[in-house]
Design an enzyme around this catalytic site. Structure first.
Site, PDB file in Angstrom:
ATOM      1  N   ILE A 168     -10.940   0.363  -5.153  1.00 45.97           N
ATOM      2  CA  ILE A 168      -9.823   0.389  -6.013  1.00 45.97           C
ATOM      3  C   ILE A 168      -8.801  -0.925  -5.770  1.00 45.97           C
ATOM      4  O   ILE A 168      -8.033  -1.226  -6.441  1.00 45.97           O
ATOM      5  CB  ILE A 168      -9.092   1.680  -6.215  1.00 45.97           C
ATOM      6  CG1 ILE A 168      -8.576   1.812  -4.662  1.00 45.97           C
ATOM      7  CG2 ILE A 168      -9.557   2.849  -6.683  1.00 45.97           C
ATOM      8  CD1 ILE A 168      -7.398   3.044  -4.466  1.00 45.97           C
TER       9      ILE A 168
ATOM     10  N   ARG B 138      -9.105  -5.044  -3.878  1.00 41.68           N
ATOM     11  CA  ARG B 138      -9.793  -6.013  -2.911  1.00 41.68           C
ATOM     12  C   ARG B 138      -8.511  -6.914  -2.642  1.00 41.68           C
ATOM     13  O   ARG B 138      -8.078  -7.750  -3.534  1.00 41.68           O
ATOM     14  CB  ARG B 138     -10.738  -6.540  -3.557  1.00 41.68           C
ATOM     15  CG  ARG B 138     -12.125  -6.435  -3.186  1.00 41.68           C
ATOM     16  CD  ARG B 138     -13.088  -7.113  -4.022  1.00 41.68           C
ATOM     17  NE  ARG B 138     -13.869  -6.303  -4.660  1.00 41.68           N
ATOM     18  CZ  ARG B 138     -15.144  -5.769  -4.717  1.00 41.68           C
ATOM     19  NH1 ARG B 138     -15.767  -6.035  -3.790  1.00 41.68           N
ATOM     20  NH2 ARG B 138     -15.377  -4.925  -5.585  1.00 41.68           N
TER      21      ARG B 138
ATOM     22  N   GLY C 126      -7.109  -9.980   0.388  1.00 43.29           N
ATOM     23  CA  GLY C 126      -7.706 -11.012   1.046  1.00 43.29           C
ATOM     24  C   GLY C 126      -8.132 -10.698   2.489  1.00 43.29           C
ATOM     25  O   GLY C 126      -9.379 -11.233   3.125  1.00 43.29           O
ATOM     26  N   TYR C 127      -8.013  -9.310   3.039  1.00 46.10           N
ATOM     27  CA  TYR C 127      -8.580  -8.993   4.192  1.00 46.10           C
ATOM     28  C   TYR C 127      -9.168  -7.516   4.196  1.00 46.10           C
ATOM     29  O   TYR C 127      -9.957  -7.238   5.209  1.00 46.10           O
ATOM     30  CB  TYR C 127      -7.170  -8.980   5.153  1.00 46.10           C
ATOM     31  CG  TYR C 127      -6.438  -9.901   5.391  1.00 46.10           C
ATOM     32  CD1 TYR C 127      -6.964 -11.207   6.148  1.00 46.10           C
ATOM     33  CD2 TYR C 127      -5.219 -10.137   4.673  1.00 46.10           C
ATOM     34  CE1 TYR C 127      -6.201 -12.055   6.323  1.00 46.10           C
ATOM     35  CE2 TYR C 127      -4.518 -11.164   4.778  1.00 46.10           C
ATOM     36  CZ  TYR C 127      -4.917 -12.105   5.724  1.00 46.10           C
ATOM     37  OH  TYR C 127      -4.289 -13.287   5.787  1.00 46.10           O
ATOM     38  N   ALA C 128      -9.234  -6.948   2.915  1.00 48.29           N
ATOM     39  CA  ALA C 128      -9.532  -5.677   3.079  1.00 48.29           C
ATOM     40  C   ALA C 128     -10.098  -5.269   1.746  1.00 48.29           C
ATOM     41  O   ALA C 128      -9.801  -5.624   0.638  1.00 48.29           O
ATOM     42  CB  ALA C 128      -8.622  -4.673   3.599  1.00 48.29           C
TER      43      ALA C 128
ATOM     44  N   VAL D  81     -10.299  -1.598  -0.627  1.00 45.65           N
ATOM     45  CA  VAL D  81      -9.658  -0.272  -0.586  1.00 45.65           C
ATOM     46  C   VAL D  81     -10.445   0.693  -1.403  1.00 45.65           C
ATOM     47  O   VAL D  81     -10.710   0.303  -2.759  1.00 45.65           O
ATOM     48  CB  VAL D  81      -8.123  -0.467  -1.031  1.00 45.65           C
ATOM     49  CG1 VAL D  81      -7.226   1.027  -0.984  1.00 45.65           C
ATOM     50  CG2 VAL D  81      -7.328  -1.568  -0.192  1.00 45.65           C
TER      51      VAL D  81
ATOM     52  N   ASP E  64       5.222 -10.733   2.438  1.00 46.61           N
ATOM     53  CA  ASP E  64       4.097 -10.987   1.419  1.00 46.61           C
ATOM     54  C   ASP E  64       4.582  -9.874   0.110  1.00 46.61           C
ATOM     55  O   ASP E  64       3.732  -9.294  -0.362  1.00 46.61           O
ATOM     56  CB  ASP E  64       2.745 -10.435   1.966  1.00 46.61           C
ATOM     57  CG  ASP E  64       1.691 -11.102   0.996  1.00 46.61           C
ATOM     58  OD1 ASP E  64       2.043 -11.902   0.098  1.00 46.61           O
ATOM     59  OD2 ASP E  64       0.648 -10.812   1.248  1.00 46.61           O
TER      60      ASP E  64
HETATM   61  N1  LIG Z   1      -2.340   3.634  -1.208  1.00 47.84           N
HETATM   62  C1  LIG Z   1      -2.913   3.211  -2.419  1.00 47.84           C
HETATM   63  N2  LIG Z   1      -3.119   3.560  -3.525  1.00 47.84           N
HETATM   64  C2  LIG Z   1      -3.578   2.946  -4.573  1.00 47.84           C
HETATM   65  N3  LIG Z   1      -4.028   1.764  -4.715  1.00 47.84           N
HETATM   66  C3  LIG Z   1      -4.015   0.923  -3.180  1.00 47.84           C
HETATM   67  C4  LIG Z   1      -3.530   1.574  -1.992  1.00 47.84           C
HETATM   68  N4  LIG Z   1      -3.424   0.908  -1.485  1.00 47.84           N
HETATM   69  C5  LIG Z   1      -3.952  -0.491  -1.565  1.00 47.84           C
HETATM   70  N5  LIG Z   1      -4.215  -0.369  -3.129  1.00 47.84           N
HETATM   71  C6  LIG Z   1      -4.870  -1.329  -3.811  1.00 47.84           C
HETATM   72  O1  LIG Z   1      -5.672  -2.172  -3.048  1.00 47.84           O
HETATM   73  C7  LIG Z   1      -5.135  -3.552  -3.064  1.00 47.84           C
HETATM   74  C8  LIG Z   1      -5.054  -4.136  -1.928  1.00 47.84           C
HETATM   75  O2  LIG Z   1      -4.490  -3.600  -1.033  1.00 47.84           O
HETATM   76  P1  LIG Z   1      -3.782  -4.492   0.296  1.00 47.84           P
HETATM   77  O3  LIG Z   1      -2.841  -5.450  -0.395  1.00 47.84           O
HETATM   78  O4  LIG Z   1      -3.227  -3.408   1.225  1.00 47.84           O
HETATM   79  O5  LIG Z   1      -4.998  -5.351   0.976  1.00 47.84           O
HETATM   80  P2  LIG Z   1      -4.825  -6.562   1.649  1.00 47.84           P
HETATM   81  O6  LIG Z   1      -6.385  -6.860   1.853  1.00 47.84           O
HETATM   82  O7  LIG Z   1      -4.045  -6.558   2.840  1.00 47.84           O
HETATM   83  O8  LIG Z   1      -4.214  -7.474   0.478  1.00 47.84           O
HETATM   84  P3  LIG Z   1      -3.712  -9.015   0.315  1.00 47.84           P
HETATM   85  O9  LIG Z   1      -4.823  -9.767   0.024  1.00 47.84           O
HETATM   86  O10 LIG Z   1      -2.499  -8.971  -0.524  1.00 47.84           O
HETATM   87  O11 LIG Z   1      -3.076  -9.011   2.163  1.00 47.84           O
HETATM   88  C9  LIG Z   1      -3.590  -3.176  -3.662  1.00 47.84           C
HETATM   89  O12 LIG Z   1      -3.347  -4.384  -4.497  1.00 47.84           O
HETATM   90  C10 LIG Z   1      -3.855  -1.929  -4.439  1.00 47.84           C
HETATM   91  O13 LIG Z   1      -4.289  -2.183  -5.744  1.00 47.84           O
END
Ligand SMILES: Nc1ncnc2c1ncn2[C@@H]1O[C@H](COP(=O)(O)OP(=O)(O)OP(=O)(O)O)[C@@H](O)[C@H]1O
Length: 480
Positions: A175, A177, A179-181, A183, A293
């Site tokens: 759901i 994606r 930069g690091y993970a 989901v 961020d």
């Molecule tokens: N608890 C949640 N419920 C629903 N969607 C979620 C949840 N946590 C994350 N997501 C979805 O996943 C996306 C990416 O999550 P997150 O920002 O934590 O990842 P990241 O790799 O750290 O991203 P970034 O590149 O912003 O650092 C979010 O923008 C959101 O769309």
């Protein structure tokens, strides 16, 4: 799905090459002209304080700038004939701009009555008491055992548990994606819906560092407007397990096909909620947390459009005695960087306030922080803000369907938050007041009166006690 990854930045600081140093075009508006003149002609020899003062002076002079409006209110208050300072001169300076100014004058009255520090100490509405942490250990990975000491309720998920919940991390369950993970959406055996953030990028050491750093912050955070961590899983990868926010990110709703879901009342509610969440992080949590961020992709929405700040991967604790933190490596998202962060790597509460201002512009206009042509919403909005051209600022999909008072407050707050100079930006405690307006100010005033009454009462009590113990003995001595 997050698309903020396109604009994510992570590179070493290089002041010489910072695009923020490029000269701007001379704007037509005189208010901006003054700013521009300052930037080009004076920057080589003026001190930072001089520039701040000049910024203040220029903006004070321009009555239609947001600061000009506030200054004119402030002058109105300063010229209160009842004030001993002004009784001789009887200045006639007054707020001229109708009800909006009455509103801001009330806020200023409050600011004048209280120091900023005191305002910051008002409890934000709806902040629950801090949870009590209990300890719990793990057999899985002794290195990570301290993590479980943060929160008694944190669950340690096994890999099989997470695999079952997410259909073996199937692609259809993705759901988000970042930069690091990646989901994944999942469902626990008891039916609870979860979001499993699986760290995917970088070396093992980088992933462990990122995981510990995000966990170290999120496990201490507990507010209705921050993402809810349920547990972690450290088997077969590093996983953070959150409550699922049903509507996904604000970015995907606001800039997706479904943006008609976001009528003005929802946008306003979202703005207030994020402000409350940020106020909690900056001023009410155990320690000062700078998120670093803040962007629409890092705001999750619950079913009833309650916003929750997520992704604490870049967040920093800031010791109270530090005025700011300096970084040598830029990390964050283009379009949301505060100028002082971009040019000098300076991180403090005001860098988050700037990003929050960009978010408000997104909510007002429906535009992205950076559009497909990489045009910044700030560059687009500044001339309209300076001309107070609300019609052009507002998202066309809203038409005239918004509360004009709420819109005025959000527009004014946005324009203050995106001030070039951090000193001119409000703190989040002030942002909350600016956004909530009159009713909130009245509530605060009542709270102030109640506190004053209590203080007076306790002072009287103290006086009485002092009389009993010290003065009474003194009186007796004198009589003897
Ligand atoms: N608890 C949640 N419920 C629903 N969607 C979620 C949840 N946590 C994350 N997501 C979805 O996943 C996306 C990416 O999550 P997150 O920002 O934590 O990842 P990241 O790799 O750290 O991203 P970034 O590149 O912003 O650092 C979010 O923008 C959101 O769309």
């Amino acid at each position: 799905m997050a698309n903020g990854a396109d604009h994510r930045a992570s590179f070493p600081c290089d002041n010489e090459k910072a695009p923020g140093n490029k000269p701007e075009k001379v704007p037509k508006n005189s208010f901006l002209k003054a700013k521009h003149k300052r930037g080009v002609l004076f920057s080589s020899y003026a001190s930072a304080q001089d520039l701040r003062n000049l910024d203040l002076e220029n903006e004070k002079e321009h009555p239609s700038s947001p600061r000009g409006v506030l200054e004119s209110c402030k002058r109105g208050l300063d010229s209160d004939p009842a004030s001993p300072k002004n009784s001789a001169t009887k200045s006639v300076t007054r707020c001229t701009n109708s009800t909006a100014l009455t509103h801001w004058s009330k806020i200023f009255k409050l600011w004048k009555g209280k120091s900023i520090k005191r305002l910051a100490s008002f409890p934000p509405l709806g902040v629950p008491k801090l949870p009590k942490w209990k300890s719990r250990s793990t057999r899985e990975n002794p290195e990570l055992s301290n993590i479980y000491k943060f929160k008694s309720s944190l669950v340690n998920f096994s890999l099989s548990h997470l695999e079952t919940a997410t259909n073996n991390f199937r692609d259809e369950n993705v759901i988000g994606r970042g930069g690091y993970a990646k989901v994944y959406k999942g469902r626990l055996k008891d039916g609870q819906l979860i979001a499993v953030k699986r760290l995917t990028k970088g070396t093992t050491d980088e992933r462990t560092a990122g995981f510990l750093s995000e966990l170290g912050i999120i496990a201490h955070v507990d507010h209705p407007n921050t993402a809810k961590l349920i547990g972690v899983g450290v088997e077969g990868g590093l996983h953070l397990v959150f409550q699922l926010s049903q509507l996904g990110s604000l970015g995907s709703v606001l800039h997706g096909l479904d943006n008609n879901k976001l009528d003005w009342s929802r946008r306003y509610k979202i703005a207030l909620g994020i402000a409350d969440g940020l106020l909690y992080l900056h001023e009410s949590c155990h320690r000062r947390i700078i998120h670093r961020d803040i962007k629409s992709d890092n705001i999750l929405l619950t079913e009833d459009f309650e916003p929750q700040i997520c992704d604490f991967g870049l967040a920093k604790w800031l010791p109270d005695q530090w005025s700011h933190h300096s970084v040598s490596k830029f990390e964050g998202t283009f379009g949301y960087f505060a100028p002082e962060y971009f040019m000098h790597g300076i991180v403090d509460e005001k860098t988050d306030v700037y990003s929050f201002g960009i978010l408000l512009l997104e909510l007002i206009s429906g535009r992205r922080a950076l559009d497909h042509l990489q045009q910044s919403v700030v560059i687009w909005a500044k001339p309209l803000l300076n001309d107070n051209n609300i019609k052009q600022l507002v998202d066309p999909s809203l038409a005239n369907n918004y509360d004009p008072d709420e819109m005025d407050r959000v527009v004014l707050t946005a324009s203050l938050c995106i001030e070039q100079s951090p000193i001119l930006r409000p703190r989040m405690s002030q942002v909350v007041i600016l956004l909530r307006g009159d009713d909130y100010v009245r509530e605060l005033e009542k709270e102030c009166q109640r506190q004053t009454y209590q203080r007076t009462y306790s002072e009287e009590l103290l006086d009485a006690l002092e009389y009993n113990s010290t003065k009474f003995l003194c009186d007796i001595n004198q009589r003897n």
